[in-house]
Design a protein around this motif. Structure first.
Motif, PDB file in Angstrom:
ATOM      1  N   MET A 134     -19.596  -9.391  11.904  1.00  0.00           N
ATOM      2  CA  MET A 134     -20.317  -8.716  10.829  1.00  0.00           C
ATOM      3  C   MET A 134     -19.625  -8.964   9.486  1.00  0.00           C
ATOM      4  N   MET A 135     -20.421  -9.052   8.429  1.00  0.00           N
ATOM      5  CA  MET A 135     -19.866  -9.204   7.084  1.00  0.00           C
ATOM      6  C   MET A 135     -20.507  -8.151   6.176  1.00  0.00           C
ATOM      7  N   ARG A 136     -19.656  -7.360   5.549  1.00  0.00           N
ATOM      8  CA  ARG A 136     -20.145  -6.378   4.572  1.00  0.00           C
ATOM      9  C   ARG A 136     -20.049  -6.983   3.189  1.00  0.00           C
ATOM     10  N   ILE A 137     -21.149  -6.936   2.451  1.00  0.00           N
ATOM     11  CA  ILE A 137     -21.167  -7.406   1.071  1.00  0.00           C
ATOM     12  C   ILE A 137     -21.293  -6.188   0.166  1.00  0.00           C
ATOM     13  N   ASP A 138     -20.308  -6.022  -0.716  1.00  0.00           N
ATOM     14  CA  ASP A 138     -20.311  -4.884  -1.643  1.00  0.00           C
ATOM     15  C   ASP A 138     -21.097  -5.261  -2.889  1.00  0.00           C
ATOM     16  N   LEU A 139     -22.125  -4.507  -3.176  1.00  0.00           N
ATOM     17  CA  LEU A 139     -23.027  -4.826  -4.283  1.00  0.00           C
ATOM     18  C   LEU A 139     -22.421  -4.407  -5.618  1.00  0.00           C
ATOM     19  N   ASN A 140     -22.691  -5.204  -6.649  1.00  0.00           N
ATOM     20  CA  ASN A 140     -22.212  -4.857  -7.998  1.00  0.00           C
ATOM     21  C   ASN A 140     -22.894  -3.598  -8.522  1.00  0.00           C
ATOM     22  N   GLU A 141     -24.159  -3.434  -8.137  1.00  0.00           N
ATOM     23  CA  GLU A 141     -24.900  -2.249  -8.517  1.00  0.00           C
ATOM     24  C   GLU A 141     -25.591  -1.678  -7.293  1.00  0.00           C
ATOM     25  N   GLN A 142     -25.704  -0.375  -7.265  1.00  0.00           N
ATOM     26  CA  GLN A 142     -26.367   0.293  -6.150  1.00  0.00           C
ATOM     27  C   GLN A 142     -27.823  -0.182  -6.045  1.00  0.00           C
ATOM     28  N   LEU A 143     -28.215  -0.529  -4.806  1.00  0.00           N
ATOM     29  CA  LEU A 143     -29.587  -0.972  -4.583  1.00  0.00           C
ATOM     30  C   LEU A 143     -30.469   0.264  -4.378  1.00  0.00           C
ATOM     31  N   LYS A 144     -31.294   0.545  -5.371  1.00  0.00           N
ATOM     32  CA  LYS A 144     -32.102   1.757  -5.368  1.00  0.00           C
ATOM     33  C   LYS A 144     -33.293   1.607  -4.420  1.00  0.00           C
ATOM     34  N   PRO A 145     -33.869   2.728  -3.970  1.00  0.00           N
ATOM     35  CA  PRO A 145     -35.103   2.659  -3.182  1.00  0.00           C
ATOM     36  C   PRO A 145     -36.191   1.917  -3.964  1.00  0.00           C
ATOM     37  N   GLY A 146     -36.841   0.976  -3.292  1.00  0.00           N
ATOM     38  CA  GLY A 146     -37.877   0.183  -3.942  1.00  0.00           C
ATOM     39  C   GLY A 146     -37.346  -1.037  -4.656  1.00  0.00           C
ATOM     40  N   GLY A 147     -36.012  -1.187  -4.728  1.00  0.00           N
ATOM     41  CA  GLY A 147     -35.423  -2.323  -5.438  1.00  0.00           C
ATOM     42  C   GLY A 147     -35.135  -3.507  -4.525  1.00  0.00           C
ATOM     43  N   SER A 148     -34.726  -4.626  -5.154  1.00  0.00           N
ATOM     44  CA  SER A 148     -34.388  -5.849  -4.424  1.00  0.00           C
ATOM     45  C   SER A 148     -33.099  -6.427  -4.987  1.00  0.00           C
ATOM     46  N   VAL A 149     -32.417  -7.203  -4.155  1.00  0.00           N
ATOM     47  CA  VAL A 149     -31.215  -7.888  -4.595  1.00  0.00           C
ATOM     48  C   VAL A 149     -31.181  -9.265  -3.946  1.00  0.00           C
TER      49      VAL A 149
END
Length: 767
Positions: free
Chosen positions: A155-170
Motif C-alpha cells: 500500500m502507498m499513502r499519498i498525502d494531499l497538499n490540500e484536503q479533498l473536499k466532498p464533490g472535489g477531484s484531484v
C-alpha cells in the motif's frame, strides 16, 4: 392417487427460552450479524438514497520491454470524491510488491520438510533469484511537484497538499517500473510464459500499475494488505491506455482498440467487420498459418496500441507475436457483443473449436440470469496453467498434448475455466464486491452461474461444483480444517471448496429445493441489477434475496454461511399405527391373532411342543373356568357398547373411524447441525410412490430432534429421506426405513499410477 397427510406429533424436549437457547436458535434472525440499515444501504438490500461511490480515471503510457521482460509506465490518476467526507490522504495499491523478497506473503508462509520436493525447492530457489516489486520513481501532483508519500508493503499513502473536499477531484502522477515474473517458474495471476524452442514470450499482464483503493461507507479505505489470497477491491473509472510493444506483437486488452487502422492490415479489418455480423461460427482475424509466420519474424521497432474503456474497475492486457485471433458476435436486446479468443498454436485444436463459443455461451446464460452484458467485447486469452479474470479480458488454461490430442478432463477443464473467468465480468467486475474481504461474493456466485452455464452447454456436462452431492465429502470432513464461508479471504481453510464449491452448492439448493426456480431467479436477478456498477456487501445480498422473494432465509444464511455445520438428517425411528375401529368383532379378532403370532414365535413354547404332554394335559381335573374362558369372544354387552359408541359420533368422526387409514410416526435426528427441508419419498405396498417436501421451519422449536405423524390410505413399505440427493446430506446410510446400506466401491491400485495426468483415450486411438 394416494395422499399422505402429515401431522406434527411431538417436539422432543421442552424449549428453554433462556439466553443460551436464544443464542443457539438456528432460526434466530441475523440482526446482530448484519450491519444496521442506513441512508447508504437499506434494510431491503438496495442502495440507500444517499449511497455514493468514488471514481478513479486513468491515463497511462505503458512500455513492454521484450528483451528484459520489464514493464515501465507513467500514469495520471484523477480521483473523484463523491463521499460526504473530506480526505487528507488517499491510498494506492502496489500489488506487485507482494513479489518483493521482503514481502509478508513469503514471511508468513508455513510448511514442513514433508512438504518439500523438487517442485517446491525449485520454486523457492526461483523466488530468491527474482527481483520483484514496484520501483516507484516519482509521485507528483498535476503540476509536476513532488507529493509526500509513504510505502507500506503493498500500500502507498499519498498525502494531499490540500484536503479533498466532498464533490472535489484531484489528479496526480506516478512513474514506475517492475520486472515481469515468469509464471511457469514462480507462479502468479499474471506474468509471462517463455517458449524456449522459439525464443518467444507470451505476456498476460495484470495488477501491473499502481491502482486506487476503494473508499466507501462500509470500511472507509479498504487498504488491507495484499497477501496473495484475498483478491482485489477497486473503484470504477474510465481508462485510456497507450501500450507500446514490439512491432510484431498482437495486443488484446480491456476496452476497445482506438487506432485499428494504424495497427491492423486492411484484410484484418475486413475480417473483424465480418466477425461483427457472424453469430454461429468464429471468424479468424489472424489464422494459425499467419500466426506461425509471425512468431518467427523479427520486430522492426515498436507499435503503440491505444485502448479506451469506460466504467471499468481495472485494466489488463496480453501481448505476444504468437497469437491466433478469432471472433464472433453475441446478439443482445441492448447491444451486440464481440466474443473473441487469442491463443498460440499450442492451444489448438482445442481453442479454435471451443474457446470463443464458450465465451458466447457464457454471455448468453449469465445475461439471462442477471443483466445484458454492458461492455463491447469479451476476450479469452490462452495461457498455460492459469485462470484469471479482468474487465472484458481473461486468461485461461487448458492445453492439449504436443500431438494435438487431449484428455476429456483437459477439454472440460478448459471450457469450465473459460466460462468461469468470462463470467467474472458480472461478478465482481460489474457487481463490484469486496474481494479482499469476501472471496465467496464473487467466486461463489460466479461458480453457481458457471454451473448453470455448463448445463446449458451440455445437459450431461461433468460439473465439479454446484450439485449437492459433490460437496458432501468436504462438508462432512474434519471441522478443524473447515472455515465458515463468512471468513476473511486470507484466513480460509480449503480455499476452493469453501469459497467456490460450498456457496455455489448453497445457491443451487436454494434455487432447486428451498425457494424454487421462479422465486430464486427473480430475487437473484434483482440483486444483480440493484448492484451492477456498485459495491455490495454480504448483507445487501442476503437482504435482497429475502426482500424480492418473501422467503425468510436467515436460517439458511446462518447455517450455510456463518457456521461450519453440515447436513446429516437421519430417520431414527418409525412406528406404525392403525386406528381402532372399536368394533369388537374386528378388534377382538385382531388382538387374538396378534397374541397367537407372538406365542407361535416363542422359542420355549415351540421347544416344549416336542417334549411331550404338560401336566394339565395329563390330568384334566386341573381344568377350570379360566382354562375354557376366551377373553376375545364378543359378548352382547360388547355389541351394545359398540352401538352406543357409534350413536355418539358425528358424521365426520364416523368417516374417520371407517377410513382404515395407516398412521406412521417418523422420528428425525439432526446429526450434522445444519437444519434443512425434509424431503421424503414414500413407497407403498402396491408399488406406487409419493414425494413430500417439508420446509426447514419444521425444526424451528427443536433443531435436534423432531417427529411427525404421516397418515396414508395405503400401506407404506419404505421411506427414503432426500431421495434425489439434493440437500448435501453427508451420510445417506441413515436416510431410509427400513434401513438400507449404500455400497461403496474400493479399488486396488498401483502407487503413482497416472499421478497428475488424466487418461487420454484420444492419444491411444491415434496410435
Amino acid at each position: 392417487m394416494n395422499k399422505i397427510f402429515g401431522l406434527t406429533l411431538l417436539l422432543c424436549g421442552i424449549v428453554a427460552f433462556g439466553q443460551d437457547s436464544y443464542n443457539n436458535n438456528k432460526f434466530k434472525q441475523l440482526h446482530e450479524e448484519l450491519a444496521t440499515p442506513n441512508v447508504y444501504r437499506t434494510g431491503s438490500g438496495a442502495p440507500g438514497h444517499q449511497y455514493y461511490q468514488n471514481r478513479a480515471d486513468y491515463f497511462m503510457e505503458i512500455t513492454l520491454n521484450d528483451d528484459k521482460q520489464k514493464i515501465s509506465g507513467s500514469e495520471t490518476i484523477t480521483y473523484h470524491n463523491a463521499s460526504p467526507d473530506p480526505l487528507d490522504y488517499i491510498w494506492v495499491q502496489l500489488d506487485q510488491n507482494v513479489r518483493a523478497n521482503s514481502s509478508d506473503s513469503y514471511k508468513i508462509r508455513t510448511g514442513t520438510m514433508e512438504d518439500m520436493g523438487f517442485y517446491t525447492l525449485t520454486k523457492m530457489d526461483n523466488l530468491e533469484n527474482y527481483e520483484g516489486g514496484f520501483n516507484i520513481e516519482k509521485v507528483t501532483d498535476e503540476n509536476g511537484n513532488s507529493l509526500s508519500h509513504i510505502i507500506n508493503k503493498t500500500m502507498m499513502r499519498i498525502d494531499l497538499n490540500e484536503q479533498l473536499k466532498p464533490g472535489g477531484s484531484v489528479s496526480f502522477n506516478i512513474d514506475w517500473w517492475y520486472n515481469v515474473n515468469d509464471r511457469m517458474k514462480i507462479g502468479g495471476r499474471s506474468g509471462y510464459e517463455y517458449f524456449e524452442d522459439e525464443d518467444n514470450y507470451l505476456y498476460t499482464i495484470a495488477q501491473f500499475y499502481p491502482r486506487m483503493c476503494v473508499y466507501n461507507d462500509e470500511t472507509g479505505w479498504q487498504n488491507k494488505q495484499f497477501l496473495g489470497a484475498g483478491e482485489f477491491t477497486l473503484p470504477f473509472g474510465d481508462y485510456e491506455v497507450h501500450l507500446t510493444v514490439p512491432s510484431n506483437h498482437v495486443v488484446a486488452a480491456t476496452g476497445e482498440l482506438q487506432n485499428t487502422h494504424e495497427i491492423l492490415t486492411t484484410e484484418q479489418l475486413q475480417r473483424l467487420e465480418k466477425a461483427k455480423k457472424e453469430e454461429v461460427q468464429p471468424v479468424f482475424i489472424i489464422t494459425e498459418k499467419e500466426a506461425k509466420k509471425n512468431e518467427n519474424s523479427k520486430a522492426n521497432g515498436s507499435k503503440t496500441w491505444i485502448y479506451k474503456a469506460q466504467n471499468v474497475r481495472d485494466f489488463a492486457f496480453a501481448s505476444s507475436k504468437k497469437f491466433i485471433w478469432d471472433a464472433m458476435t453475441v446478439k443482445q436486446e441492448t447491444k451486440d457483443v464481440l466474443a473473441m479468443s487469442l491463443y498460440p498454436k499450442e492451444g489448438n485444436p482445442l481453442w479454435e473449436q471451443y474457446s470463443t463459443k464458450a465465451v458466447a455461451q457464457t454471455l448468453r446464460t449469465y445475461s439471462k440470469h442477471t443483466f445484458d452484458y454492458p461492455y463491447p467485447v469479451a476476450i479469452s486469452v490462452h495461457t498455460h496453467r492459469i485462470g484469471m479474470e479482468y474487465p472484458m479480458i481473461c486468461f485461461n488454461g487448458g492445453r492439449p498434448d504436443e500431438d494435438g490430442t487431449y484428455s476429456e478432463r483437459t477439454k472440460y477443464g478448459m471450457i469450465s475455466v473459460i466460462i468461469h473467468e468470462v463470467g467474472h465480468n458480472y461478478f465482481p467486475m460489474i457487481v463490484n464486491s469486496d474481494e479482499r474481504q469476501w472471496t465467496w461474493m464473487d467466486e461463489g456466485l460466479n461458480t453457481f452461474l458457471q454451473f448453470l452455464t455448463e448445463k446449458e452447454w451440455d445437459k450431461d456436462y461433468p460439473s465439479r461444483r454446484g450439485p449437492a452431492h459433490q460437496i458432501v465429502d468436504y462438508m462432512g470432513g474434519d471441522k478443524n480444517f473447515i472455515s465458515p464461508i463468512m471468513t476473511n479471504s486470507e484466513s480460509l481453510w480449503q480455499f476452493g471448496p469453501n469459497a467456490y464449491g460450498k456457496p455455489a452448492t448453497a445457491l443451487n439448493i436454494l434455487r432447486e429445493t428451498v425457494m424454487g426456480r421462479e422465486l430464486f431467479d427473480y430475487a437473484f436477478k434483482t440483486y444483480a441489477k440493484r448492484w451492477m456498477f456498485k459495491h455490495p456487501t454480504p448483507a445487501d445480498f442476503f437482504r435482497t434475496m429475502e426482500d424480492a422473494s418473501a422467503v425468510d432465509l436467515d436460517w439458511f444464511w446462518r447455517g450455510w454461511f456463518f457456521t461450519n455445520d453440515h447436513v446429516d438428517i437421519a430417520i431414527s425411528d418409525v412406528k406404525y399405527y392403525k386406528l381402532s375401529s372399536k368394533n369388537p368383532e374386528i378388534e377382538n379378532k385382531f388382538k387374538e391373532q396378534k397374541e397367537k403370532e407372538l406365542w407361535d414365535k416363542d422359542v420355549t413354547q415351540n421347544a416344549n411342543k416336542k417334549v411331550g404332554k404338560s401336566y394339565i394335559e395329563k390330568d384334566p381335573t386341573l381344568i377350570d373356568f379360566y382354562n375354557k374362558y376366551n377373553e376375545y369372544e364378543v359378548t352382547e354387552k360388547d355389541k351394545k357398547s359398540y352401538e352406543e359408541f357409534l350413536a355418539s359420533l358425528t358424521p365426520q368422526e364416523k368417516k374417520i373411524l371407517n377410513s382404515d387409514r395407516n398412521y406412521y410416526e417418523v422420528h428425525f435426528d439432526n446429526e450434522g447441525g445444519l437444519v434443512m427441508p425434509i424431503i421424503l419419498e414414500f413407497t407403498f405396498k402396491d408399488g406406487s410412490k409419493e414425494l413430500q417436501r417439508i420446509p426447514a421451519e419444521i425444526w424451528r422449536k427443536d433443531s435436534d430432534h423432531i417427529s411427525k405423524v404421516f397418515v396414508s390410505e395405503k400401506e407404506i413399505v419404505s421411506i427414503q429421506l432426500d431421495p434425489n440427493l439434493e440437500t448435501a446430506d453427508t451420510d445417506v446410510n441413515d436416510n431410509s426405513w427400513p434401513r438400507t446400506i449404500e455400497p461403496t466401491r474400493f479399488e486396488l491400485f498401483r502407487e503413482n499410477f497416472g499421478y497428475g495426468k488424466a487418461p487420454n483415450p484420444m492419444k491411444e486411438a491415434k496410435k
